[in-house]
Structure formats: structure tokens, C-alpha cells
Design a protein around this motif. Structure first.
Motif, mmCIF file in Angstrom:
data_model
loop_
_atom_site.group_PDB
_atom_site.id
_atom_site.type_symbol
_atom_site.label_atom_id
_atom_site.label_comp_id
_atom_site.label_asym_id
_atom_site.label_seq_id
_atom_site.Cartn_x
_atom_site.Cartn_y
_atom_site.Cartn_z
ATOM 1 N N ALA A 1 0.826 -1.205 0.000
ATOM 2 C CA ALA A 1 0.000 0.000 0.000
ATOM 3 C C ALA A 1 0.862 1.258 0.000
ATOM 4 N N ALA A 2 1.945 1.242 0.784
ATOM 5 C CA ALA A 2 2.840 2.398 0.837
ATOM 6 C C ALA A 2 3.526 2.604 -0.510
ATOM 7 N N PHE A 3 3.922 1.520 -1.161
ATOM 8 C CA PHE A 3 4.573 1.638 -2.475
ATOM 9 C C PHE A 3 3.592 2.175 -3.514
ATOM 10 N N ASN A 4 2.376 1.662 -3.510
ATOM 11 C CA ASN A 4 1.355 2.168 -4.441
ATOM 12 C C ASN A 4 1.165 3.672 -4.279
ATOM 13 N N LYS A 5 1.085 4.107 -3.030
ATOM 14 C CA LYS A 5 0.851 5.525 -2.755
ATOM 15 C C LYS A 5 2.042 6.374 -3.188
ATOM 16 N N LEU B 1 1.020 4.338 -8.405
ATOM 17 C CA LEU B 1 0.508 3.178 -9.125
ATOM 18 C C LEU B 1 -0.723 2.611 -8.418
ATOM 19 N N ASP B 2 -1.438 1.772 -9.117
ATOM 20 C CA ASP B 2 -2.601 1.096 -8.532
ATOM 21 C C ASP B 2 -2.495 -0.389 -8.858
ATOM 22 N N LEU B 3 -1.472 -1.021 -8.299
ATOM 23 C CA LEU B 3 -1.264 -2.440 -8.554
ATOM 24 C C LEU B 3 -2.411 -3.244 -7.942
ATOM 25 N N PRO B 4 -2.915 -4.255 -8.658
ATOM 26 C CA PRO B 4 -3.992 -5.078 -8.092
ATOM 27 C C PRO B 4 -3.552 -5.657 -6.750
ATOM 28 N N SER B 5 -4.378 -5.514 -5.754
ATOM 29 C CA SER B 5 -3.974 -5.900 -4.402
ATOM 30 C C SER B 5 -5.116 -6.538 -3.635
ATOM 31 N N PRO B 6 -4.799 -7.600 -2.886
ATOM 32 C CA PRO B 6 -5.784 -8.118 -1.932
ATOM 33 C C PRO B 6 -5.973 -7.102 -0.810
ATOM 34 N N ARG B 7 -6.994 -7.302 -0.030
ATOM 35 C CA ARG B 7 -7.222 -6.444 1.145
ATOM 36 C C ARG B 7 -6.967 -7.266 2.397
ATOM 37 N N GLU C 1 14.181 -9.365 -1.883
ATOM 38 C CA GLU C 1 14.355 -8.005 -2.407
ATOM 39 C C GLU C 1 13.016 -7.299 -2.615
ATOM 40 N N LEU C 2 11.985 -8.050 -2.973
ATOM 41 C CA LEU C 2 10.691 -7.438 -3.284
ATOM 42 C C LEU C 2 9.858 -7.146 -2.048
ATOM 43 N N PHE C 3 10.151 -7.821 -0.933
ATOM 44 C CA PHE C 3 9.316 -7.695 0.259
ATOM 45 C C PHE C 3 9.171 -6.249 0.761
ATOM 46 N N PRO C 4 10.256 -5.446 0.853
ATOM 47 C CA PRO C 4 10.088 -4.085 1.397
ATOM 48 C C PRO C 4 9.139 -3.200 0.592
ATOM 49 N N ARG C 5 8.937 -3.537 -0.692
ATOM 50 C CA ARG C 5 8.004 -2.762 -1.518
ATOM 51 C C ARG C 5 6.646 -3.458 -1.665
ATOM 52 N N GLY C 6 6.525 -4.639 -1.084
ATOM 53 C CA GLY C 6 5.263 -5.359 -1.182
ATOM 54 C C GLY C 6 4.950 -5.831 -2.592
ATOM 55 N N LEU C 7 5.992 -6.148 -3.356
ATOM 56 C CA LEU C 7 5.807 -6.541 -4.750
ATOM 57 C C LEU C 7 5.959 -8.049 -4.922
ATOM 58 N N THR C 8 5.462 -8.543 -6.059
ATOM 59 C CA THR C 8 5.694 -9.916 -6.466
ATOM 60 C C THR C 8 6.297 -9.900 -7.871
#
Length: 269
Positions: A54-58, A62-68, A223-230
């Protein structure tokens, strides 16, 4: 009604949160409504992952598809009847609140035996158990003789899953589809790897689970975890060309998602 996916394994370090974040994010990217619950109330790896996303999107616009992701609701202990467990009510209240607005609810369990984890397993339509390719991890599922060739009996985690299956049967619910995901499988043909493969196949037919391929040990996940990416987000964030390791990891995700055989899901990434 929402399909409930529970990712569980009572041993830490098996890759539960990595599997959870990729499965949930992949389903969201495929257009499904996905809600998640992190039952590790102390470490909260999955919850922190989605906070990072959520922080990375903001920050990136970007508006990456995300679960809630959701926290468990608080329950007033005074409202409980004698003998009732507050954690049972917190989890059941969370699932009841999310079901109407979910295609999938993914529940990530802690790497230990807790009341919340025990109840979550009884709710699972699909149970995903990540397992490292090691007899140390195999011991979670079953006891095996010193040669690694003969199953001596189920271990405590398998017994818990059996109990969860019994509870569902008594409630008239459909059986749990149990999938053991093999993580960190070596690429070389080694004696230990072959023994593990035979042992898991024997146990699968004996206690009733399916086997699915999982993730290799790759730096990209950390490496991707801090940005919440896959891996599925890389092109959206400006990575024009994936390296060989990233392509292989993406294929691993695709293979795992196909093997889970989630209802109605067609993998097109």
C-alpha cells in the motif's frame, strides 16, 4: 460463497508467507476479490507485506492489483458463554464479515500450534502446506525410519489436519483439498532428493494430500518484500526485461497456481 485458502505449517521457515503473498496477489491480478487474514499476531509477515504494498502504491502513484488485508476484530470476553474461546469468535467473526465480499479468503497461519491455527484449518476449502525439501521438515508430516524409506506413522500436524477433516465431515461440509507444496527443491539429482520424493509420494497416498511444485531459494523474494511486490508486478514498475532467475521464478509461480487447482481459476500470466 467465498473459497477459503489456508496456508499452514507448524514449522517456521517453510515459506508460508511467501506462498501466501504470491497466491493472494496473483488471484487479485486475475481479477478476483481477495481478502486476507494474518493469524501470526506477533510477527505479521503477511500483514507487513501488504502494508509495504500500500505504501509503495501511494508513493509511486501506481494502482497495482492488491488483496485487502484485515485484522481480526476484537471480541468482548464478557459476551462469551462459559467455555467459549475468544479466538474462535474473533476468527469466525472475521470470516463471516468478509465472505459476502470475497471470491477468495486467504488465511496465513503462524509457524506454531495455536488455537487460531487449529480453528483456521477446520475452515479450509483448500489447505496449502509449504514444505522444505528436507527430512527435518518432513518430520512435521510423518515419522520415518532411519533409512528414510519407511513411514512409521503420522506426526502431530497431520493429526491436526485429520481432526479438522473430521470436524468438517461432522458439519456436513465438503472435504479439505490438502496440497503440500514442495519448496527449495534442489536442481541436482541427489540421493536425499530422490528419497524425499519417494517418501512424500508414499505419504500422499497414505494420508490423502496432493503434491504441488513450489519456489526455489531466490534472492528476488527477499528483495521485493520491502516494496510489497511480487514477480507479476515487475513490468508494471518499469522493469523492461526479466533476468533468467526472475523468469524461472515467475514460471514456478505459474506452475504452483495451476497445481493448486483453485475453483474457476484460469492462469493467464
Amino acid at each position: 460463497m467465498a473459497h477459503i485458502i489456508v496456508v499452514g505449517n507448524e514449522k517456521g521457515g517453510a515459506g508460508k508467507s511467501t506462498v501466501s503473498m504470491h497466491v493472494a496477489s496473483a488471484l487479485a491480478r486475475l481479477g478476483y476479490k481477495v481478502n486476507t487474514l494474518d493469524l501470526d499476531l506477533r510477527q505479521r509477515s503477511l500483514g507487513r507485506y501488504f502494508e509495504n504494498r500500500a505504501a509503495f502504491n501511494k508513493a509511486s502513484g501506481l494502482d497495482l492489483p492488491s488483496p485487502r488485508n484485515h485484522d481480526l476484530p476484537e471480541i468482548d470476553p464478557a459476551s462469551l458463554k462459559p467455555g467459549e474461546n475468544v479466538f474462535d469468535h474473533r476468527l469466525s467473526a472475521a470470516v463471516a464479515r468478509l465472505e459476502a465480499d470475497s471470491d477468495f479468503i486467504l488465511i496465513d497461519c503462524p509457524g506454531s500450534h495455536t488455537r487460531l491455527s487449529q480453528v483456521a484449518h477446520s475452515l479450509a476449502d483448500t489447505l496449502v502446506t509449504p514444505l522444505n525439501d528436507s527430512f527435518v521438515d518432513f518430520d512435521l508430516l510423518a515419522r520415518i525410519d532411519s533409512s528414510g524409506e519407511k513411514i512409521l506413522g503420522p506426526s502431530v500436524y497431520s493429526e491436526m489436519v485429520w481432526n479438522a477433516r473430521q470436524l468438517r465431515a461432522q458439519a456436513g461440509l465438503k472435504p479439505i483439498d490438502w496440497v503440500v507444496v514442495r519448496n527449495r527443491v534442489g536442481t541436482q539429482r541427489m540421493v536425499n532428493k530422490e528419497k524425499m520424493e519417494r517418501a512424500i509420494e508414499m505419504l500422499a497416498s497414505r494420508i490423502g494430500f496432493r503434491i504441488a511444485p513450489g519456489f526455489s531459494e531466490r534472492v528476488i523474494f527477499r528483495e521485493l518484500f520491502p516494496r510489497g511486490l511480487t514477480l507479476l508486478d515487475l513490468k508494471d514498475v518499469g522493469v523492461k526485461q526479466l533476468n533468467i532467475s526472475n523468469i524461472a521464478a515467475r514460471q514456478e509461480l505459474r506452475d504452483m497456481m495451476k497445481a493448486l487447482q483453485l475453483p474457476g481459476v484460469e492462469i493467464d500470466f
